[in-house]
Design a protein around this motif. Structure first.
Motif, PDB file in Angstrom:
ATOM      1  N   LEU A 110       0.821  -1.208   0.000  1.00 56.43           N
ATOM      2  CA  LEU A 110       0.000   0.000   0.000  1.00 56.43           C
ATOM      3  C   LEU A 110       0.860   1.265   0.000  1.00 56.43           C
ATOM      4  O   LEU A 110       0.533   2.255  -0.666  1.00 56.43           O
ATOM      5  N   ILE A 111       1.973   1.229   0.746  1.00 57.93           N
ATOM      6  CA  ILE A 111       2.902   2.374   0.740  1.00 57.93           C
ATOM      7  C   ILE A 111       3.459   2.563  -0.664  1.00 57.93           C
ATOM      8  O   ILE A 111       3.497   3.687  -1.189  1.00 57.93           O
ATOM      9  N   GLY A 112       3.880   1.469  -1.271  1.00 62.43           N
ATOM     10  CA  GLY A 112       4.422   1.543  -2.624  1.00 62.43           C
ATOM     11  C   GLY A 112       3.403   2.012  -3.638  1.00 62.43           C
ATOM     12  O   GLY A 112       3.720   2.794  -4.542  1.00 62.43           O
ATOM     13  N   ALA A 113       2.164   1.547  -3.485  1.00 61.35           N
ATOM     14  CA  ALA A 113       1.106   1.954  -4.421  1.00 61.35           C
ATOM     15  C   ALA A 113       0.837   3.452  -4.320  1.00 61.35           C
ATOM     16  O   ALA A 113       0.631   4.134  -5.332  1.00 61.35           O
ATOM     17  N   ALA A 114       0.836   3.972  -3.089  1.00 63.29           N
ATOM     18  CA  ALA A 114       0.649   5.415  -2.898  1.00 63.29           C
ATOM     19  C   ALA A 114       1.782   6.190  -3.556  1.00 63.29           C
ATOM     20  O   ALA A 114       1.556   7.226  -4.205  1.00 63.29           O
ATOM     21  N   ASP A 115       2.999   5.683  -3.422  1.00 65.84           N
ATOM     22  CA  ASP A 115       4.162   6.320  -4.045  1.00 65.84           C
ATOM     23  C   ASP A 115       4.040   6.290  -5.568  1.00 65.84           C
ATOM     24  O   ASP A 115       4.287   7.291  -6.250  1.00 65.84           O
ATOM     25  N   ASP A 116       3.643   5.141  -6.101  1.00 63.01           N
ATOM     26  CA  ASP A 116       3.477   5.003  -7.559  1.00 63.01           C
ATOM     27  C   ASP A 116       2.415   5.951  -8.090  1.00 63.01           C
ATOM     28  O   ASP A 116       2.599   6.596  -9.124  1.00 63.01           O
ATOM     29  N   LEU A 117       1.292   6.042  -7.389  1.00 62.76           N
ATOM     30  CA  LEU A 117       0.191   6.893  -7.848  1.00 62.76           C
ATOM     31  C   LEU A 117       0.590   8.368  -7.873  1.00 62.76           C
ATOM     32  O   LEU A 117       0.210   9.109  -8.785  1.00 62.76           O
ATOM     33  N   LEU A 118       1.366   8.787  -6.882  1.00 65.89           N
ATOM     34  CA  LEU A 118       1.836  10.174  -6.863  1.00 65.89           C
ATOM     35  C   LEU A 118       2.788  10.449  -8.025  1.00 65.89           C
ATOM     36  O   LEU A 118       2.746  11.513  -8.645  1.00 65.89           O
ATOM     37  N   LYS A 119       3.646   9.469  -8.320  1.00 62.76           N
ATOM     38  CA  LYS A 119       4.562   9.635  -9.455  1.00 62.76           C
ATOM     39  C   LYS A 119       3.789   9.751 -10.766  1.00 62.76           C
ATOM     40  O   LYS A 119       4.120  10.559 -11.629  1.00 62.76           O
ATOM     41  N   ILE A 120       2.770   8.920 -10.898  1.00 59.52           N
ATOM     42  CA  ILE A 120       1.953   8.941 -12.112  1.00 59.52           C
ATOM     43  C   ILE A 120       1.208  10.274 -12.228  1.00 59.52           C
ATOM     44  O   ILE A 120       1.143  10.882 -13.302  1.00 59.52           O
ATOM     45  N   LYS A 121       0.672  10.740 -11.103  1.00 57.51           N
ATOM     46  CA  LYS A 121      -0.083  11.994 -11.101  1.00 57.51           C
ATOM     47  C   LYS A 121       0.809  13.180 -11.459  1.00 57.51           C
ATOM     48  O   LYS A 121       0.408  14.087 -12.195  1.00 57.51           O
ATOM     49  N   LYS A 122       2.055  13.164 -10.930  1.00 57.51           N
ATOM     50  CA  LYS A 122       2.975  14.286 -11.157  1.00 57.51           C
ATOM     51  C   LYS A 122       3.743  14.161 -12.474  1.00 57.51           C
ATOM     52  O   LYS A 122       4.409  15.093 -12.899  1.00 57.51           O
ATOM     53  N   HIS A 123       3.697  12.941 -13.072  1.00 60.74           N
ATOM     54  CA  HIS A 123       4.465  12.660 -14.285  1.00 60.74           C
ATOM     55  C   HIS A 123       5.967  12.857 -14.053  1.00 60.74           C
ATOM     56  O   HIS A 123       6.698  13.362 -14.911  1.00 60.74           O
ATOM     57  N   THR A 124       6.427  12.465 -12.849  1.00 59.48           N
ATOM     58  CA  THR A 124       7.849  12.548 -12.509  1.00 59.48           C
ATOM     59  C   THR A 124       8.250  11.256 -11.815  1.00 59.48           C
ATOM     60  O   THR A 124       7.423  10.371 -11.587  1.00 59.48           O
ATOM     61  N   SER A 125       9.534  11.171 -11.468  1.00 58.87           N
ATOM     62  CA  SER A 125      10.027  10.001 -10.734  1.00 58.87           C
ATOM     63  C   SER A 125      10.001  10.237  -9.228  1.00 58.87           C
ATOM     64  O   SER A 125      10.570   9.467  -8.458  1.00 58.87           O
ATOM     65  N   ASP A 126       9.349  11.324  -8.789  1.00 62.37           N
ATOM     66  CA  ASP A 126       9.239  11.652  -7.368  1.00 62.37           C
ATOM     67  C   ASP A 126       7.811  11.433  -6.890  1.00 62.37           C
ATOM     68  O   ASP A 126       6.878  12.051  -7.402  1.00 62.37           O
TER      69      ASP A 126
END
Length: 360
Positions: A110-126
Motif C-alpha cells: 500500500l505504501i508503494g502503491a501510494a508512491d506510484d500513484l503520486l509519481k503517475i499523477k505528477k508525471h515525474t520520478s518523485d
C-alpha cells in the motif's frame, strides 16, 4: 481455508487427508499464485495501459532506458493479489506467522502503491517524500515486529550468528527499533535494485527458494536439532506463504522479463523487500539474510558509498552511476547480460547461505 473445509470430511472421504500435508499445500499454493498471474496478468497490464499508469524514466540514467517511458507500472499489485488469494486458500488459518507475513506484504504494498500513484499523477520520478515513505515503512515494520514478539515471546529478541557454536546475542529492549530499521532497510534495498527488466523479481525468487528451505527445516524439531539452528514450531507453515510468493514472482517474471511488458513499481519492490525482512525476523535468520540477499546488499551499499564519496570528495563519483547495475550498464554491458549475471550471483549467495547451516 481449504484445509479447514476438507479435513473434517476425512471420515467420509479419506483422500481429503492430503490437506494435512505441508508439502502438498505448499506446492499448490505456488501453482495457484502462478495460474492467477498468468490469467489476470494480460488483463491487468492492458488496464494499466488504458489508465495511463506508465513509468517515468530518469533522464540522467542510461539513455537506452528512455524507450521504456510509459511502460505500465504498479504491476506489483498482481503479485500481492496472487499471494493473498493463494495463501488464504492454502494456509492453516490458525498460523499467526503466516498472517503477519501476509499483512506485512499488503502493508508495504500500500505504501508503494501510494508512491506510484503520486509519481503517475505528477508525471515525474518523485512520489512520496523520503520522510513520508520512511515514516510509513517504520509504522508497518514496527507493527510486524511487535506482532512477532507477541507470538514468539522473549526469544524473539535473540540474534543468532552463523558459523559459531555459541551464537546468541540478546538485543533486549534494543531489538524492536533495530528490527524496524532492518525491515525498512530491506524494503528499500529491493526497491533500489528494481531498475532493470526482471532483475528484482528474479533475485527475489532465489531468496524465497532459500527461505522456503529455511522455514521448513526450522519448523521441524529433528532437522533443526541436527543442524544446530533454533527450532520454531510456527515457522513450518510459512513454507506455504513462501511458495505462494514464489509462484507469484515466477508468474510476474513472465511479463517482466526483457523487454518488460510491465514494471512492478514501488508497490511490488517495497512489499517484496519488506516481507523478506519480516521472514528473517520470524525464523531468526536476520544475519543469514545478508548473505542470501547479497546482491541487494551490494546494490544498497553502492548507493550509500556513492553518496558518501560524493560528499567527501566534493563532487566526485565512485561509480559511474548508482545503484550498481547502472554502473555496469554505463561500462557497456547490455541490460540482459547484467540481469543474468546478477541472477547468477543471487543463486550463488543463496547456496552459500544454505551451506552455512552445518558449518557451526
Amino acid at each position: 481455508m481449504l484445509r479447514e473445509i476438507f479435513l473434517p470430511l476425512v471420515k467420509y472421504f479419506t483422500p481429503f487427508n492430503i490437506f494435512r500435508y505441508l508439502t502438498f499445500r505448499s506446492a499448490y499454493a505456488a501453482v495457484t499464485a502462478l495460474v492467477i498471474c498468468y490469467l489476470i496478468g494480460p488483463w491487468m497490464i492492458e488496464k494499466l495501459r488504458v489508465l495511463k499508469f506508465g513509468q517515468s524514466i530518469r533522464t540522467d540514467g542510461p539513455q537506452t532506458h528512455l524507450a521504456k517511458t510509459g511502460t505500465p507500472t504498479m504491476g506489483g499489485i498482481l503479485i500481492i493479489l496472487a499471494v493473498v488469494v493463494s495463501v488464504v486458500l492454502w494456509i492453516d488459518v490458525k498460523s499467526g506467522y503466516s498472517w503477519i507475513a501476509l499483512l506485512s506484504l499488503v502493508g508495504f504494498g500500500l505504501i508503494g502503491a501510494a508512491d506510484d500513484l503520486l509519481k503517475i499523477k505528477k508525471h515525474t520520478s518523485d512520489g512520496l517524500s523520503p520522510i513520508q515513505k520512511l515514516a510509513l515503512q517504520f509504522v508497518v515494520s514496527g507493527a510486524a515486529a511487535y506482532a512477532i514478539y507477541r507470538i514468539t515471546g522473549p526469544t524473539a529478541t535473540k540474534l543468532y550468528v552463523p558459523f559459531f557454536k555459541v551464537h546468541v546475542i540478546d538485543l533486549g529492549a534494543f531489538w524492536l527499533p533495530i528490527a524496524m530499521i532492518y525491515v525498512t532497510a530491506w524494503s528499500n534495498a529491493v526497491n533500489i535494485t528494481d531498475g532493470l527488466d526482471g532483475l528484482a523479481s528474479g533475485l527475489v525468487i532465489f531468496a524465497i527458494l532459500a527461505f522456503s528451505i529455511l522455514t521448513y527445516i526450522t519448523g521441524r524439531a529433528d532437522w533443526s536439532q541436527y543442524l544446530g539452528i533454533p527450532y520454531i514450531k510456527q515457522a513450518s507453515e510459512l513454507t506455504v506463504f513462501n511458495f505462494a510468493l514464489l509462484g507469484a514472482c515466477v508468474g510476474f517474471l513472465w511479463f517482466n522479463a526483457h523487454p518488460a511488458e510491465v514494471f512492478m513499481g514501488d508497490a511490488g519492490s517495497l512489499s517484496l523487500g519488506g516481507v523478506l525482512g519480516v521472514l528473517s525476523l520470524m525464523v531468526k535468520k536476520e544475519l543469514l539474510l545478508l548473505v542470501i540477499g547479497g546482491v541487494f546488499v551490494m546494490e544498497l551499499g553502492s548507493v550509500m558509498l556513492q553518496v558518501l564519496y560524493f560528499k567527501m570528495t566534493k563532487g566526485k563519483r565512485l561509480f559511474r552511476m548508482a545503484p550498481l547495475h547502472h554502473h555496469f550498464e554505463l561500462l557497456g554491458l547490455k541490460e540482459t547480460k547484467v540481469v543474468v549475471r546478477f541472477w547468477i550471483l543471487g543463486g550463488i549467495f543463496a547456496l552459500i547461505a544454505l551451506s552455512t547451516l552445518k558449518i557451526q
